[in-house]
Scaffold this motif. Structure first.
Motif: not given
Length: 291
Positions: A204, A243, A246, A264-265
């Protein structure tokens, strides 16, 4: 002479076998004679999981010879090359092919399962007790029934949950095999396992191969060569895999805005996330959310 290795996916298998399926993500075989794996070498673009109930089979995975007999579980991972398949006339069992995306949906957030399935790359066949076989067959029969129930509004979710429960039980057996394994991991296998663990914990925030290499006290070039040799993927491809998974999960299962997901990432902005997602998934985040 074979110039190129054929690829086999759930979608391509569906073209030659009309079994119970969910879109291009999962296909159930209850007749091993129909498995599209005999003949020239085939690279797996999906995950293959089967239990043998009788008979015998021989094949190679990444040139390593394997033998399967009654009460054995077989796992062949995405990217591995299957060749030299031979089945006895009395071979029987049930098998599932699933796309890697679907498998990742199943094991998302489940502690230790990723590392156990990495372990299965070097241990693709292991034996079950009679009780474990019956438990696994119960799961597979229910999964097959639910896949066939095409009018069930939550069919995909139910099958995913059943698969998760089954994989927990399989992984329990794999854990015992792993703990009893006397073969020492090679340095390359240790590096790959530790790299995946670091990616799972840090993708993340960190997507630089150099960052992971530094944590492993090796050069980025050595990390790239090692990961490619063990897994047939580059470190960047593994990082992108985590990634994009997610991103898919958050887009489909949360009400967060794309801007919030970008934050968030650790993407610089929403626009950058959009370009990244379209490059790896083939559509924009908003289109994926609506699909």
């Amino acid at each position: 002479m074979i110039n190129e290795i054929d690829h086999i996916s759930v979608e391509s298998a569906m073209q030659v076998y009309n079994g119970p399926s969910i879109e291009h993500d999962l296909l159930v075989f209850d007749d091993f004679e129909e498995l599209p794996v005999i003949g020239i070498p085939k690279r797996m673009d999906c995950i293959f999981l089967a239990v043998c109930l009788g008979g015998e089979a021989h094949y190679t995975v990444d040139t390593e010879e394997r033998t399967v007999k009654a009460n054995d579980v077989i796992i062949i991972s995405e990217g591995q090359v299957l060749n030299n398949s031979w089945f006895s006339d009395d071979l029987s069992g049930i098998a599932i092919m699933m796309s890697e995306d679907f498998f990742n949906e199943v094991i998302k957030g489940v502690h230790d399962l990723s590392s156990l399935f990495l372990f299965s790359r070097s241990h693709p066949v292991f034996e079950l007790s009679a009780e474990e076989v019956e438990t696994l067959m119960t799961y597979l029969r229910i999964i097959k029934h639910k896949v066939e129930t095409t009018d069930h509004h939550f069919r995909r979710d139910v099958v995913r949950s059943l698969m998760a429960a089954m994989i927990y039980d399989i992984s329990h057996v794999m854990y015992g095999v792993q703990q009893g394994d006397k073969r020492k991991q090679t340095r390359a296998e240790s590096i790959f396992t530790e790299f995946i663990r670091l990616v799972e914990q840090n993708f993340r925030a960190e997507r630089r191969v150099s960052w992971y290499a530094e944590r492993l006290c090796i050069t980025p070039k050595y990390l790239s060569e090692t990961v490619k040799t063990i897994s047939h993927r580059t470190p960047n491809e593994w990082i992108d895999k985590y990634v994009t998974l997610e991103l898919r999960v958050q887009l489909k299962n949360t009400s967060k805005s794309i801007k919030e997901i970008a934050k968030d990432l650790n993407f610089p902005n929403q626009s950058f996330l959009g370009k990244y997602f379209k490059e790896h998934v083939g559509m924009s985040p908003s289109a994926y959310r609506k699909s």
